[in-house]
Design a protein around this motif. Structure first.
Motif, PDB file in Angstrom:
ATOM      1  N   LEU A  11       0.802  -1.218   0.000  1.00 14.01           N
ATOM      2  CA  LEU A  11       0.000   0.000   0.000  1.00 14.01           C
ATOM      3  C   LEU A  11       0.827   1.256   0.000  1.00 14.01           C
ATOM      4  CD1 LEU A  11      -2.562   1.639   0.432  1.00 14.01           C
ATOM      5  CD2 LEU A  11      -2.359   1.190   2.864  1.00 14.01           C
ATOM      6  N   VAL A  21      -3.161  -2.156   7.186  1.00 17.96           N
ATOM      7  CA  VAL A  21      -4.294  -1.252   7.003  1.00 17.96           C
ATOM      8  C   VAL A  21      -4.186  -0.010   7.879  1.00 17.96           C
ATOM      9  CG1 VAL A  21      -5.788  -2.334   8.736  1.00 17.96           C
ATOM     10  CG2 VAL A  21      -6.808  -1.216   6.725  1.00 17.96           C
ATOM     11  N   LEU A  56      -3.150   3.000   6.056  1.00 18.95           N
ATOM     12  CA  LEU A  56      -4.216   3.651   5.297  1.00 18.95           C
ATOM     13  C   LEU A  56      -5.020   4.587   6.201  1.00 18.95           C
ATOM     14  CD1 LEU A  56      -5.690   3.919   2.605  1.00 18.95           C
ATOM     15  CD2 LEU A  56      -7.109   1.968   3.268  1.00 18.95           C
ATOM     16  N   TRP A  68      -5.507   8.522   5.818  1.00 17.03           N
ATOM     17  CA  TRP A  68      -6.845   9.121   5.851  1.00 17.03           C
ATOM     18  C   TRP A  68      -6.897  10.283   6.835  1.00 17.03           C
ATOM     19  CZ3 TRP A  68     -10.254   8.246  10.214  1.00 17.03           C
ATOM     20  CH2 TRP A  68     -11.550   8.769  10.051  1.00 17.03           C
ATOM     21  N   MET A 101      -0.522   8.199  -3.051  1.00 19.81           N
ATOM     22  CA  MET A 101      -0.076   6.963  -2.411  1.00 19.81           C
ATOM     23  C   MET A 101       1.438   6.883  -2.442  1.00 19.81           C
ATOM     24  SD  MET A 101      -1.640   3.171  -2.952  1.00 19.81           S
ATOM     25  CE  MET A 101      -1.286   3.084  -4.703  1.00 19.81           C
ATOM     26  N   ALA A 157      -9.905   5.557   0.230  1.00 23.70           N
ATOM     27  CA  ALA A 157      -8.927   4.668  -0.402  1.00 23.70           C
ATOM     28  C   ALA A 157      -9.027   4.696  -1.917  1.00 23.70           C
ATOM     29  CB  ALA A 157      -9.105   3.239   0.110  1.00 23.70           C
ATOM     30  N   MET A 177      -6.089  -3.175  -2.694  1.00 29.46           N
ATOM     31  CA  MET A 177      -6.786  -2.328  -1.732  1.00 29.46           C
ATOM     32  C   MET A 177      -7.979  -3.052  -1.115  1.00 29.46           C
ATOM     33  SD  MET A 177      -6.018   0.772  -0.772  1.00 29.46           S
ATOM     34  CE  MET A 177      -5.012   2.179  -1.186  1.00 29.46           C
TER      35      MET A 177
END
Length: 268
Positions: free
Chosen positions: A15, A103, A106, A110, A117, A164, A184
């Motif tokens: 990610l 995660v 992410l 956020w 990214m 995302a 994702m």
């Protein structure tokens, strides 16, 4: 540093660790680590001058934007001090003890409302970490469980999920490349959606090469509302064709009906 919607050229399974063609000619400048260390030593010494060494019950220091920015620049280069790139991102992940493809990264992105990214700008960094009141490795590590727990709240999860899509899009593209989209979706739905493995196999075989925003948003709604045996799926509902075809394929794969789906699938 212009604020365009800059994206790395490729993002495979990691990610926050995209494949990028951004070359760095200079080594990392770590001037801020000296200042942060000096500051920490000074505060530590001051504390012990007025308190017994055995007493640790003290209130955490207030958030310092200056220290937070010094910490940020430990991961940037001299030529781009306000942009944390893929190389710095890996070091940042190592410092806080989180894999780039976890995660929680992410969720951090956020909170920062990051736009690209694999990259954080100084403005994004300060915006997110000031909300978390984290101006050091230790403070952010102490917030990780809180950030993970946020995903247990349906509305927050939905917000992160929708974020995302834009986070994963290539610059100036309206859709997410299928390979990036699958990675994702695995990150977001792989553990919570019981039939995600089947959906992933479908995406690997289907004719689609990108995922658009409407499809992306409906995949989450589908995962939350449709039973694993598809018994409550309404073929006349307003689902995207991608999901209609998935249901048809899934039912055939699991012997739930005998409707042929060859027309919607590429040869294996």
């Amino acid at each position: 540093m212009p604020r365009g919607r800059k994206r790395p050229e490729e993002a495979q399974e990691a990610l926050m660790r995209p494949v990028t063609k951004r070359h760095r000619s200079n080594p990392y400048h770590q001037w801020s680590s000296h200042h942060a260390s000096h500051h920490s030593s000074h505060v530590h010494a001051s504390h012990h001058s007025s308190h017994h060494s055995g007493h640790h019950a003290r209130r955490p220091a207030a958030f310092s934007e200056k220290l937070c920015l010094q910490w940020f620049r430990e991961y940037t280069t001299a030529d781009e001090p306000d942009l944390l790139g893929p190389e710095g991102m890996e070091r940042f992940c190592e410092d806080i003890g989180v894999e780039p493809e976890n995660v929680v990264m992410l969720v951090i992105a956020w909170r920062m409302d990051a736009r690209s990214m694999g990259f954080f700008t100084a403005q994004e960094w300060l915006r997110g970490l000031s909300q978390l009141q984290a101006d050091s490795v230790e403070k952010l590590r102490g917030r990780l469980d809180q950030l993970r727990a946020m995903l247990d709240q349906p509305d927050t999860f939905k917000s992160v999920y929708r974020f995302a899509f834009d986070f994963a899009r290539e610059r100036d593209q309206r859709c997410v490349e299928m390979e990036v989209g699958r990675a994702m979706l695995q990150l977001l739905l792989g553990r919570s959606w019981p039939i995600y493995s089947s959906f992933h196999r479908y995406l690997e075989r289907c004719k689609y090469r990108v995922i658009n925003k409407d499809q992306w948003n409906n995949i989450l709604e589908f995962s939350r509302t449709i039973a694993p045996d598809m018994a409550n799926y309404d073929e006349n509902g307003a689902w995207p064709v991608l999901l209609d075809e998935f249901v048809e394929w899934y039912r055939q794969e699991h012997g739930l009906n005998a409707v042929p789906t060859d027309a919607t699938m590429e040869p294996v």
